[in-house]
Motif scaffolding. Structure first.
Motif, PDB file in Angstrom:
ATOM      1  N   GLN A 169       0.831  -1.198   0.000  1.00 18.53           N
ATOM      2  CA  GLN A 169       0.000   0.000   0.000  1.00 18.53           C
ATOM      3  C   GLN A 169       0.871   1.255   0.000  1.00 18.53           C
ATOM      4  OE1 GLN A 169      -3.468   0.405  -0.278  1.00 18.53           O
ATOM      5  NE2 GLN A 169      -2.726   2.467  -0.614  1.00 18.53           N
ATOM      6  N   LEU A 170       1.923   1.257   0.781  1.00 15.34           N
ATOM      7  CA  LEU A 170       2.840   2.384   0.844  1.00 15.34           C
ATOM      8  C   LEU A 170       3.460   2.652  -0.528  1.00 15.34           C
ATOM      9  CD1 LEU A 170       4.220   4.446   2.708  1.00 15.34           C
ATOM     10  CD2 LEU A 170       5.997   2.737   3.104  1.00 15.34           C
ATOM     11  N   GLU A 171       3.891   1.612  -1.204  1.00 18.60           N
ATOM     12  CA  GLU A 171       4.462   1.777  -2.541  1.00 18.60           C
ATOM     13  C   GLU A 171       3.427   2.298  -3.532  1.00 18.60           C
ATOM     14  OE1 GLU A 171       6.536  -1.820  -3.597  1.00 18.60           O
ATOM     15  OE2 GLU A 171       8.112  -1.427  -2.120  1.00 18.60           O
ATOM     16  N   LYS A 172       2.171   1.900  -3.391  1.00 17.10           N
ATOM     17  CA  LYS A 172       1.106   2.432  -4.253  1.00 17.10           C
ATOM     18  C   LYS A 172       0.916   3.921  -4.004  1.00 17.10           C
ATOM     19  CE  LYS A 172      -1.695  -1.737  -4.763  1.00 17.10           C
ATOM     20  NZ  LYS A 172      -2.993  -2.369  -4.454  1.00 17.10           N
ATOM     21  N   TRP A 173       0.910   4.322  -2.718  1.00 17.62           N
ATOM     22  CA  TRP A 173       0.754   5.740  -2.389  1.00 17.62           C
ATOM     23  C   TRP A 173       1.888   6.563  -2.995  1.00 17.62           C
ATOM     24  CZ3 TRP A 173      -0.207   4.321   3.365  1.00 17.62           C
ATOM     25  CH2 TRP A 173      -1.559   4.031   3.568  1.00 17.62           C
ATOM     26  N   ILE A 174       3.119   6.085  -2.827  1.00 17.29           N
ATOM     27  CA  ILE A 174       4.266   6.830  -3.359  1.00 17.29           C
ATOM     28  C   ILE A 174       4.215   6.860  -4.886  1.00 17.29           C
ATOM     29  CG2 ILE A 174       6.790   6.869  -3.544  1.00 17.29           C
ATOM     30  CD1 ILE A 174       6.847   5.692  -0.662  1.00 17.29           C
ATOM     31  N   SER A 175       3.844   5.757  -5.501  1.00 19.51           N
ATOM     32  CA  SER A 175       3.757   5.701  -6.969  1.00 19.51           C
ATOM     33  C   SER A 175       2.724   6.668  -7.517  1.00 19.51           C
ATOM     34  CB  SER A 175       3.420   4.279  -7.421  1.00 19.51           C
ATOM     35  OG  SER A 175       4.452   3.393  -7.082  1.00 19.51           O
TER      36      SER A 175
END
Length: 76
Positions: free
Chosen positions: A12-18
């Motif tokens: 989820q964190l990587e999705k937010w940053i992406s």
């Protein structure tokens, strides 16, 4: 947290940053996970503003030369 919950949060964190246009990180206190998030954002060519209030700038990041990375001290 279980391993599965930690992995889900990481995804989820990587999705937010992406999906973000830029990232702001408060780095007054050392954190490996925040360092990872900053590195991940820079890898994706996202602009990153690093803020710190205590002491000096994060040593590794303050000397990293990249136009997408700005490191600034702030006061309340």
């Amino acid at each position: 947290e279980t391993k599965e919950e930690r992995l889900q949060f990481s995804k989820q964190l990587e999705k937010w940053i992406s999906s973000c246009d830029f990232m702001i990180a408060e780095t007054s206190f050392p954190s490996i996970s925040v360092g990872y998030e900053i590195a991940f954002a820079l890898k994706l060519m996202k602009p990153v503003l690093i803020l710190f209030s205590e002491g000096r700038a994060p040593s590794l990041l303050a000397h990293y030369k990249d136009e997408k990375l700005v490191c600034e001290k702030y006061t309340t």
